[in-house]
Design an enzyme around this catalytic site. Structure first.
Site, PDB file in Angstrom:
ATOM      1  N   CYS A 118       0.848  -1.187   0.000  1.00  0.00           N
ATOM      2  CA  CYS A 118       0.000   0.000   0.000  1.00  0.00           C
ATOM      3  C   CYS A 118       0.882   1.234   0.000  1.00  0.00           C
ATOM      4  O   CYS A 118       1.886   1.292   0.720  1.00  0.00           O
ATOM      5  CB  CYS A 118      -0.881  -0.030   1.252  1.00  0.00           C
ATOM      6  SG  CYS A 118      -1.994   1.376   1.394  1.00  0.00           S
ATOM      7  N   HIS A 161      -9.197  -3.794  -2.494  1.00  0.00           N
ATOM      8  CA  HIS A 161      -8.250  -3.044  -1.656  1.00  0.00           C
ATOM      9  C   HIS A 161      -8.667  -1.574  -1.597  1.00  0.00           C
ATOM     10  O   HIS A 161      -8.682  -0.963  -0.530  1.00  0.00           O
ATOM     11  CB  HIS A 161      -6.837  -3.211  -2.245  1.00  0.00           C
ATOM     12  CG  HIS A 161      -5.755  -2.493  -1.505  1.00  0.00           C
ATOM     13  ND1 HIS A 161      -4.772  -3.165  -0.810  1.00  0.00           N
ATOM     14  CD2 HIS A 161      -5.468  -1.170  -1.372  1.00  0.00           C
ATOM     15  CE1 HIS A 161      -3.934  -2.282  -0.270  1.00  0.00           C
ATOM     16  NE2 HIS A 161      -4.336  -1.057  -0.604  1.00  0.00           N
ATOM     17  N   GLU A 162      -9.022  -0.992  -2.766  1.00  0.00           N
ATOM     18  CA  GLU A 162      -9.399   0.425  -2.813  1.00  0.00           C
ATOM     19  C   GLU A 162     -10.739   0.670  -2.126  1.00  0.00           C
ATOM     20  O   GLU A 162     -10.895   1.654  -1.400  1.00  0.00           O
ATOM     21  CB  GLU A 162      -9.424   0.942  -4.257  1.00  0.00           C
ATOM     22  CG  GLU A 162      -8.068   0.916  -4.955  1.00  0.00           C
ATOM     23  CD  GLU A 162      -6.930   1.495  -4.119  1.00  0.00           C
ATOM     24  OE1 GLU A 162      -7.099   2.564  -3.511  1.00  0.00           O
ATOM     25  OE2 GLU A 162      -5.863   0.857  -4.063  1.00  0.00           O
ATOM     26  N   HIS A 165     -10.217   0.837   1.481  1.00  0.00           N
ATOM     27  CA  HIS A 165      -9.731   2.167   1.891  1.00  0.00           C
ATOM     28  C   HIS A 165     -10.903   3.105   2.125  1.00  0.00           C
ATOM     29  O   HIS A 165     -10.951   3.826   3.121  1.00  0.00           O
ATOM     30  CB  HIS A 165      -8.833   2.786   0.813  1.00  0.00           C
ATOM     31  CG  HIS A 165      -7.389   2.464   0.973  1.00  0.00           C
ATOM     32  ND1 HIS A 165      -6.682   2.693   2.139  1.00  0.00           N
ATOM     33  CD2 HIS A 165      -6.503   1.946   0.094  1.00  0.00           C
ATOM     34  CE1 HIS A 165      -5.424   2.316   1.964  1.00  0.00           C
ATOM     35  NE2 HIS A 165      -5.287   1.850   0.736  1.00  0.00           N
TER      36      HIS A 165
END
Length: 191
Positions: A118, A161-162, A165
């Site tokens: 990341c 993953h995004e 976030h």
């Protein structure tokens, strides 16, 4: 007015690092139709990813290579991200999504060996991050249109993953705390 217009050059000093509370907060929905400021910010974020993957530009500006960047990683509490990646079949993918939501997913899971990385994390973290092998995502594109994406493999991992976030979840939050290399039964390595 945001400084992140399409001419702004994002560098590593613009990237929010772990420990900053914004990375652990769910982001706010973005108003639609998109403002020109939000569109410019997304283009700026996508440009950073392209620059970070260009060896000459990355070396000159000391950029770490990235495949995805969420608005909260540049300090903006907005539910949007950009992704620019090459999948396991050598196909290029580019996404700029606003208010993304996973609406369905596979039972089967995949993971990246040895782990994920990341831009907001400056240390190496060991452990497998189980992700859905296939996902269906609904969101708004740069033109303000609602779109549906069916993603699998590496693309699916990056987009999850995004979206994590945007929900205030870091990738290492998904690693098994007792045994970092323990996986759900229905998991396989992407590579």
């Amino acid at each position: 007015m945001s400084k992140f217009d399409s001419n702004y050059f994002i560098t590593m000093k613009d990237i929010v690092r772990e420990g900053n509370p914004i990375l652990h907060q769910a982001t706010h929905k973005v108003a639609v139709p998109l403002s020109s400021e939000d569109k410019e910010t997304l283009i700026c974020m996508r440009n950073f990813l392209k620059n970070s993957q260009d060896p000459t530009i990355a070396k000159k500006h000391k950029l770490r290579a990235g495949v995805g960047l969420s608005a909260n990683q540049i300090g903006l509490n907005k539910r949007m991200f950009a992704a620019y990646l090459t999948d396991e079949n050598d196909r290029k993918h580019e996404y700029m999504l606003v208010n993304p939501k996973i609406i369905s997913h596979s039972v089967s899971m995949i993971y990246l060996p040895p782990s994920e990385g990341c831009l907001s994390v400056d240390r190496e973290i060991q452990g497998f991050v189980p992700r859905y092998e296939r996902i269906k995502v609904k969101g708004i594109n740069l033109d303000g249109e609602e779109i549906m994406l069916k993603l699998s493999g590496y693309s699916s991992i990056v987009i999850q993953h995004e979206i994590d976030h945007l929900n205030g979840i870091m990738f290492y939050d998904r690693i098994n705390k007792e045994n970092p290399f323990k996986l759900p039964e229905n998991s396989r390595s992407l590579y």
